[in-house]
Design an enzyme around this catalytic site. Structure first.
Site, PDB file in Angstrom:
ATOM      1  N   LYS A   1       9.511  10.851  -0.367  1.00 56.90           N
ATOM      2  CA  LYS A   1       8.765  10.151   0.703  1.00 56.90           C
ATOM      3  C   LYS A   1       9.742   9.400   1.619  1.00 56.90           C
ATOM      4  CE  LYS A   1       6.069   5.989   1.422  1.00 56.90           C
ATOM      5  NZ  LYS A   1       5.504   4.770   0.871  1.00 56.90           N
TER       6      LYS A   1
ATOM      7  N   THR B   1       6.455   0.544   1.930  1.00 58.24           N
ATOM      8  CA  THR B   1       7.463   1.329   2.641  1.00 58.24           C
ATOM      9  C   THR B   1       6.718   2.292   3.552  1.00 58.24           C
ATOM     10  OG1 THR B   1       8.930   1.247   0.734  1.00 58.24           O
ATOM     11  CG2 THR B   1       9.406   2.915   2.397  1.00 58.24           C
TER      12      THR B   1
ATOM     13  N   LYS C   1      15.346  -0.265   5.142  1.00 60.28           N
ATOM     14  CA  LYS C   1      14.887   0.358   3.889  1.00 60.28           C
ATOM     15  C   LYS C   1      15.159   1.867   3.882  1.00 60.28           C
ATOM     16  CE  LYS C   1      12.315   1.245   0.251  1.00 60.28           C
ATOM     17  NZ  LYS C   1      12.653   0.856  -1.088  1.00 60.28           N
TER      18      LYS C   1
ATOM     19  N   LEU D   1       0.834  -1.200   0.000  1.00 66.07           N
ATOM     20  CA  LEU D   1       0.000   0.000   0.000  1.00 66.07           C
ATOM     21  C   LEU D   1       0.875   1.259   0.000  1.00 66.07           C
ATOM     22  CD1 LEU D   1      -2.494  -1.455   2.603  1.00 66.07           C
ATOM     23  CD2 LEU D   1      -3.027  -0.910   0.216  1.00 66.07           C
ATOM     24  N   PRO D   2       0.272   2.441  -0.288  1.00 67.71           N
ATOM     25  CA  PRO D   2       1.102   3.642  -0.448  1.00 67.71           C
ATOM     26  C   PRO D   2       1.903   4.046   0.807  1.00 67.71           C
ATOM     27  CG  PRO D   2      -1.064   3.996  -1.413  1.00 67.71           C
ATOM     28  CD  PRO D   2      -1.124   2.677  -0.679  1.00 67.71           C
TER      29      PRO D   2
HETATM   30  P1  NAD Z   1       0.778   2.643  -6.054  1.00 62.88           P
HETATM   31  O1  NAD Z   1       0.203   3.927  -5.608  1.00 62.88           O
HETATM   32  O2  NAD Z   1       0.999   2.401  -7.516  1.00 62.88           O
HETATM   33  O3  NAD Z   1      -0.106   1.411  -5.501  1.00 62.88           O
HETATM   34  C1  NAD Z   1      -0.779   1.415  -4.291  1.00 62.88           C
HETATM   35  C2  NAD Z   1      -2.100   0.696  -4.515  1.00 62.88           C
HETATM   36  O4  NAD Z   1      -2.756   0.585  -3.259  1.00 62.88           O
HETATM   37  C3  NAD Z   1      -3.041   1.436  -5.461  1.00 62.88           C
HETATM   38  O5  NAD Z   1      -3.434   0.565  -6.504  1.00 62.88           O
HETATM   39  C4  NAD Z   1      -4.231   1.816  -4.558  1.00 62.88           C
HETATM   40  O6  NAD Z   1      -5.480   1.789  -5.225  1.00 62.88           O
HETATM   41  C5  NAD Z   1      -4.149   0.747  -3.495  1.00 62.88           C
HETATM   42  N1  NAD Z   1      -4.813   1.098  -2.241  1.00 62.88           N
HETATM   43  C6  NAD Z   1      -4.738   2.246  -1.523  1.00 62.88           C
HETATM   44  N2  NAD Z   1      -5.481   2.156  -0.405  1.00 62.88           N
HETATM   45  C7  NAD Z   1      -6.048   0.933  -0.418  1.00 62.88           C
HETATM   46  C8  NAD Z   1      -6.935   0.249   0.446  1.00 62.88           C
HETATM   47  N3  NAD Z   1      -7.404   0.815   1.552  1.00 62.88           N
HETATM   48  N4  NAD Z   1      -7.316  -1.014   0.115  1.00 62.88           N
HETATM   49  C9  NAD Z   1      -6.846  -1.598  -1.017  1.00 62.88           C
HETATM   50  N5  NAD Z   1      -6.010  -0.987  -1.891  1.00 62.88           N
HETATM   51  C10 NAD Z   1      -5.624   0.253  -1.589  1.00 62.88           C
HETATM   52  O7  NAD Z   1       2.168   2.496  -5.259  1.00 62.88           O
HETATM   53  P2  NAD Z   1       3.390   1.527  -5.620  1.00 62.88           P
HETATM   54  O8  NAD Z   1       4.356   2.234  -6.498  1.00 62.88           O
HETATM   55  O9  NAD Z   1       2.847   0.187  -6.005  1.00 62.88           O
HETATM   56  O10 NAD Z   1       4.101   1.456  -4.182  1.00 62.88           O
HETATM   57  C11 NAD Z   1       3.556   0.669  -3.127  1.00 62.88           C
HETATM   58  C12 NAD Z   1       4.541   0.720  -1.972  1.00 62.88           C
HETATM   59  O11 NAD Z   1       5.809   0.226  -2.393  1.00 62.88           O
HETATM   60  C13 NAD Z   1       4.790   2.136  -1.429  1.00 62.88           C
HETATM   61  O12 NAD Z   1       4.872   2.073  -0.043  1.00 62.88           O
HETATM   62  C14 NAD Z   1       6.131   2.512  -2.058  1.00 62.88           C
HETATM   63  O13 NAD Z   1       6.856   3.450  -1.277  1.00 62.88           O
HETATM   64  C15 NAD Z   1       6.831   1.171  -2.109  1.00 62.88           C
HETATM   65  N6  NAD Z   1       7.867   1.034  -3.156  1.00 62.88           N
HETATM   66  C16 NAD Z   1       7.641   1.498  -4.408  1.00 62.88           C
HETATM   67  C17 NAD Z   1       8.646   1.349  -5.380  1.00 62.88           C
HETATM   68  C18 NAD Z   1       8.419   1.845  -6.796  1.00 62.88           C
HETATM   69  O14 NAD Z   1       9.398   1.896  -7.564  1.00 62.88           O
HETATM   70  N7  NAD Z   1       7.196   2.174  -7.189  1.00 62.88           N
HETATM   71  C19 NAD Z   1       9.852   0.730  -5.061  1.00 62.88           C
HETATM   72  C20 NAD Z   1      10.035   0.223  -3.757  1.00 62.88           C
HETATM   73  C21 NAD Z   1       9.030   0.387  -2.813  1.00 62.88           C
END
Ligand code: NAD
Length: 294
Positions: free
Chosen positions: A244, A94, A169, A65-66
């Site tokens: 972030k 994260t 992390k 999740l975000p």
């Molecule tokens: P994203 O915003 O693309 O995905 C998050 C998903 O969570 C969305 O599809 C959203 O609809 C869903 N969501 C939000 N609230 C919800 C709820 N209550 N119930 C169900 N679904 C819900 O983000 P992402 O890029 O996939 O990143 C996710 C996590 O991974 C973050 O914490 C980010 O910091 C971490 N991360 C991202 C990357 C990257 O390169 N994108 C790399 C490493 C770590």
């Protein structure tokens, strides 16, 4: 067969959940986005009507999740009241160390085994099943956590008890943010001194300035063809995501009293880049701000 509930099918979660399904596991998927759920169905997963519904009869619950608030809400409102008590709960998002420790503590108080397991590697590694997981959990739970994460991983390392996965992390990403800015400053200075960028790369990559930001992810277009700098800084790891993580690192430094002056400076520079409207660009785009090109 292991039954997995996967909650959060965004940029990272969609590929990660798909790799669980490809490994032959039964995946019950949930996201607030109907589009993400439809994609999950096409990839062989079972879409659920809610997060509470998704976790009802599974062995493992994985969340991606975000941020901390989303994880705390989903745990409190959906996972803890509905999952089986013998389910293993793994959060791969994260988030701040305090949120990780809070959800892990609440889960253990209710009899669950829980782990924080944030990842390193972007969307390509999420799709390719080559993420590195940094795990905070009890030693006796680690083998099971490892088994659950295996289809999504290149490496799975236990950092210690609850919260230490998130600590690893944010320390890693603070180091990455600082080293990227250092690399960009060196290229910008080389340019002002009339030193060719490729020549500087050839020398520094064989000298003591060598680091991952230089040789694997070069912010100057050219020397490392796979780096986002060659694609107009699109894709890769967004500057807003780096901001972030730097904020999480500074919050943790403030609450623990650790001195992180360069981490603070890196946060301020990324804040400026994002404030100028470039949060969607890869984080190596900070080179162009330092060159005065924004
Ligand atoms: P994203 O915003 O693309 O995905 C998050 C998903 O969570 C969305 O599809 C959203 O609809 C869903 N969501 C939000 N609230 C919800 C709820 N209550 N119930 C169900 N679904 C819900 O983000 P992402 O890029 O996939 O990143 C996710 C996590 O991974 C973050 O914490 C980010 O910091 C971490 N991360 C991202 C990357 C990257 O390169 N994108 C790399 C490493 C770590």
């Amino acid at each position: 067969m292991t039954r997995i509930a996967f909650i959060g099918l965004g940029n990272m979660g969609s590929g990660m959940a798909a790799n669980q399904a490809k490994a032959g596991r039964e995946v019950v998927a949930f996201d607030l986005s109907a589009e993400a759920l439809a994609r999950a169905k096409e990839q062989g997963m079972t879409p659920a009507a809610s997060a509470g519904e998704a976790v009802k009869d599974v062995d493992v619950v994985i969340t991606m999740l975000p941020a901390g608030q989303h994880v705390r809400d989903v745990y409190e409102q959906a996972i803890l009241p509905n999952a089986r008590k013998d389910a293993l709960l793994i959060d791969c998002s994260t988030v701040d160390v305090d949120s990780a420790r809070t959800v892990n503590r609440d889960a253990s108080m209710q009899g669950f085994r829980a782990a924080d397991a944030p990842v390193s590697g972007g969307t390509a590694a999420a799709q390719g099943g080559t993420l590195t997981f940094m795990v905070g959990c009890r030693e006796q739970d680690f083998a099971e956590v490892e088994d659950a994460l295996k289809p999504m991983a290149k490496a799975i390392i236990r950092a210690g008890d609850s919260g230490t996965g998130q600590a690893a992390k944010i320390c890693n990403n603070m180091l990455l943010g600082i080293s990227m800015i250092g690399t960009c400053e060196a290229f910008a200075l080389a340019e002002s001194l009339g030193l060719d960028a490729q020549k500087f790369f050839d020398i520094a990559s064989k000298a003591s300035g060598q680091c991952w930001s230089l040789t694997s992810y070069c912010p100057w277009p050219g020397p490392v063809p796979a780096a986002p700098s060659n694609r107009d800084y699109e894709g890769g790891f967004a500057a807003a995501m780096m901001l972030k993580d730097l904020k999480l690192a500074q919050e943790a430094a403030d609450s623990s009293g650790a001195p992180t002056p360069l981490g603070g400076a890196a946060e301020a520079l990324y804040e400026e880049l994002v404030g100028r409207g470039f949060g969607g660009k890869d984080f190596s785009f900070i080179l162009q701000m330092l060159r005065g090109r924004t």
